[in-house]
Design a protein around this motif. Structure first.
Motif, PDB file in Angstrom:
ATOM      1  N   LYS A  10      60.624   8.527 -39.877  1.00 13.91           N
ATOM      2  CA  LYS A  10      60.788   8.029 -41.440  1.00 13.91           C
ATOM      3  C   LYS A  10      59.479   8.214 -42.153  1.00 13.91           C
ATOM      4  O   LYS A  10      59.361   8.604 -43.230  1.00 13.91           O
ATOM      5  CB  LYS A  10      61.326   6.705 -41.247  1.00 13.91           C
ATOM      6  N   ALA A  11      58.371   7.890 -41.413  1.00 16.85           N
ATOM      7  CA  ALA A  11      57.008   7.786 -42.069  1.00 16.85           C
ATOM      8  C   ALA A  11      56.755   9.209 -42.580  1.00 16.85           C
ATOM      9  O   ALA A  11      56.335   9.398 -43.605  1.00 16.85           O
ATOM     10  CB  ALA A  11      56.038   6.951 -41.345  1.00 16.85           C
ATOM     11  N   TYR A  12      57.047  10.193 -41.826  1.00 17.42           N
ATOM     12  CA  TYR A  12      56.727  11.535 -42.058  1.00 17.42           C
ATOM     13  C   TYR A  12      57.693  12.042 -43.297  1.00 17.42           C
ATOM     14  O   TYR A  12      57.273  12.830 -44.192  1.00 17.42           O
ATOM     15  CB  TYR A  12      56.972  12.415 -40.924  1.00 17.42           C
ATOM     16  N   ARG A  13      58.914  11.361 -43.235  1.00 16.17           N
ATOM     17  CA  ARG A  13      59.971  11.972 -44.187  1.00 16.17           C
ATOM     18  C   ARG A  13      59.491  11.650 -45.540  1.00 16.17           C
ATOM     19  O   ARG A  13      59.717  11.862 -46.690  1.00 16.17           O
ATOM     20  CB  ARG A  13      61.366  11.541 -44.007  1.00 16.17           C
ATOM     21  N   ASP A  23      54.693  13.271 -48.836  1.00 14.46           N
ATOM     22  CA  ASP A  23      54.703  14.245 -49.887  1.00 14.46           C
ATOM     23  C   ASP A  23      55.363  15.561 -49.436  1.00 14.46           C
ATOM     24  O   ASP A  23      56.382  16.225 -49.867  1.00 14.46           O
ATOM     25  CB  ASP A  23      53.543  14.712 -50.605  1.00 14.46           C
ATOM     26  N   MET A  24      55.101  15.954 -48.443  1.00 14.61           N
ATOM     27  CA  MET A  24      55.657  17.163 -47.565  1.00 14.61           C
ATOM     28  C   MET A  24      57.050  16.984 -47.380  1.00 14.61           C
ATOM     29  O   MET A  24      58.015  17.800 -47.520  1.00 14.61           O
ATOM     30  CB  MET A  24      54.926  17.531 -46.411  1.00 14.61           C
ATOM     31  N   GLY A  25      57.352  15.634 -46.697  1.00 11.91           N
ATOM     32  CA  GLY A  25      58.835  15.287 -46.240  1.00 11.91           C
ATOM     33  C   GLY A  25      59.728  15.285 -47.719  1.00 11.91           C
ATOM     34  O   GLY A  25      60.782  15.811 -47.773  1.00 11.91           O
ATOM     35  N   LYS A  26      58.924  14.966 -48.777  1.00  8.45           N
ATOM     36  CA  LYS A  26      59.739  14.456 -50.025  1.00  8.45           C
ATOM     37  C   LYS A  26      59.962  15.806 -50.662  1.00  8.45           C
ATOM     38  O   LYS A  26      61.215  16.289 -51.102  1.00  8.45           O
ATOM     39  CB  LYS A  26      58.868  13.514 -50.964  1.00  8.45           C
ATOM     40  N   GLU A  27      59.111  16.885 -50.524  1.00 11.53           N
ATOM     41  CA  GLU A  27      59.221  18.122 -51.111  1.00 11.53           C
ATOM     42  C   GLU A  27      60.343  19.053 -50.162  1.00 11.53           C
ATOM     43  O   GLU A  27      61.277  19.493 -50.760  1.00 11.53           O
ATOM     44  CB  GLU A  27      57.961  19.029 -50.864  1.00 11.53           C
ATOM     45  N   LEU A  28      60.516  18.804 -48.885  1.00 10.00           N
ATOM     46  CA  LEU A  28      61.524  19.449 -48.027  1.00 10.00           C
ATOM     47  C   LEU A  28      62.771  18.797 -48.571  1.00 10.00           C
ATOM     48  O   LEU A  28      63.765  19.546 -48.433  1.00 10.00           O
ATOM     49  CB  LEU A  28      60.934  19.263 -46.586  1.00 10.00           C
ATOM     50  N   ALA A  29      62.865  17.458 -48.856  1.00  5.63           N
ATOM     51  CA  ALA A  29      64.208  16.825 -49.153  1.00  5.63           C
ATOM     52  C   ALA A  29      64.709  17.489 -50.431  1.00  5.63           C
ATOM     53  O   ALA A  29      65.887  17.738 -50.615  1.00  5.63           O
ATOM     54  CB  ALA A  29      63.812  15.273 -49.214  1.00  5.63           C
ATOM     55  N   GLN A  30      63.768  17.665 -51.506  1.00  5.09           N
ATOM     56  CA  GLN A  30      64.174  18.269 -52.789  1.00  5.09           C
ATOM     57  C   GLN A  30      64.542  19.770 -52.507  1.00  5.09           C
ATOM     58  O   GLN A  30      65.493  20.016 -52.976  1.00  5.09           O
ATOM     59  CB  GLN A  30      62.833  18.149 -53.607  1.00  5.09           C
TER      60      GLN A  30
END
Length: 377
Positions: A218-221, A224-231
């Protein structure tokens, strides 16, 4: 009351300063290089880019700063005083991850041959690269070696070039497959996120990527990289042909907000580009021609720049004669509209009809020209 407030501020000030104290250092020793040799570094920390430079003295240099987590860096060594641009694109360059650590980088002659010590993050990065078959830069270097094995006659032969290219593409695909496997097998590793982010690409296979993403730490998600991938995962659904184009507002070249909604009733090309993007600039003459042909019939272009230096953005617009709407927040790859649309590479474009529906993705050159001719003629 004023005295209490001042006392409180005085108490907080050392804390704020401490919070930004350097928590990493990169200390290098490359032979005995001295003036005019320079070392340059660009690194991304949780979505924020930084850059620095330092002169080498008897081969030694040092960078230090504050990062919030793991950072991705490009370091270039200019041996002869040719400047950063030459060093980055034709010189001695390495790419690596590092953390909040005291890292040493040593070599007898170059960054390319340097050995890292003191970095657990770099050790994990190195192990990750070995697991997936190497970095993109390593594969690119290998394909150049592969091509140069041919005789001068072979290097002019299209069949020979095609065979080399086929081997390269196969290696890239094998690497991508191994990245997905790495993400699946190491969900608690930071480099599982790195692997998945790269392997997912611009056109995300949601059914394949989303379960792997949800299994990550969860911490990696939440980085910013995790949020960008989610987007990007979300964008792959909302930017498909047939869907209504996501609305956005961003400032134009004079700081005035322009919205996509204000262009409803026109056929709009939402185009993502940057002044530094060669293929984007190569397509501009065609866009100029198409715009001049159809602008009076209801065609509009809104170009979203992924630049982060306003002067370069404006210079490219003027030099290429781009007489249409331009917007940017000058956040580079973190441009909010780019992230909303899941843009991972430029050029990228979305053709939107008069009702706001996406009717084309990635159209440029003759396919774009043909589509516009169908609409307006």
């Amino acid at each position: 009351m004023k005295i209490i407030k001042l006392a409180a501020l005085a108490f907080l000030f050392p804390v704020l300063c401490w919070a930004q104290a350097p928590n990493f250092s990169l200390t290098g020793k490359i032979g005995t290089l001295g003036a005019p040799a320079m070392a340059y570094i660009d690194y991304m920390d949780n979505g924020v880019s930084h850059e620095d430079s330092v002169a080498l003295v008897n081969g030694s240099f040092k960078f230090a700063g504050h990062i919030s987590g793991n950072a991705y860096a490009r370091m270039a060594l200019d041996h002869t005083g040719g400047g950063k641009g030459k060093a980055v694109y034709t010189g001695d360059v390495i790419y690596f991850y590092f953390g909040r650590e005291q890292v040493t980088i040593t070599s007898k002659d170059s960054l390319e041959n340097a050995v890292f010590a003191g970095s657990k993050v770099y050790q994990e990065y190195d192990a990750y690269n070995k697991a997936i078959g190497g970095t993109i830069m390593a594969l690119t270097k290998a394909v150049n070696i592969d091509f140069n094995r041919g005789t001068p006659e072979q290097q002019k032969d299209t069949a020979y070039m095609k065979a080399v290219d086929l081997r390269f593409r196969k290696n890239i695909q094998n690497r991508t497959d191994k990245q997905f496997q790495f993400a699946k097998e190491h969900p608690t590793s930071y480099f599982a996120l790195v692997a998945l982010s790269e392997a997912a690409g611009s056109k995300v296979d949601v059914a394949k990527v989303e379960p792997l993403f949800n299994a990550l730490n969860k911490a990696y998600r939440e980085t910013d990289m995790g949020k960008e991938l989610a987007q990007r995962i979300a964008a792959s659904g909302i930017t498909a042909v047939g869907n209504i184009a996501p609305l956005f507002t961003q400032n134009n070249v004079v700081g005035k907000p322009v919205s996509l909604a204000s262009l409803k009733g026109k056929v709009v090309l939402v185009e993502f580009w940057a002044s530094w993007c060669g293929p984007c600039r190569a397509e501009n003459p065609n866009l100029v021609k198409q715009y001049q042909t159809y602008k009076d019939k209801g065609f509009e272009i809104i170009s979203v720049s992924l630049d982060n230096v306003k002067e370069r953005w404006l210079e490219a617009i003027e030099k290429d004669g781009l007489d249409w709407i331009h917007v940017s927040d000058l956040k580079g790859w973190n441009n909010e509209v780019g992230r909303l649309y899941g843009v991972r590479a430029v050029p990228a474009s979305f053709l939107v009809d008069a009702q706001g529906k996406i009717i084309g993705n990635g159209l440029r050159g003759e396919p774009l020209n043909k589509k516009l001719a169908e609409i307006f003629n």
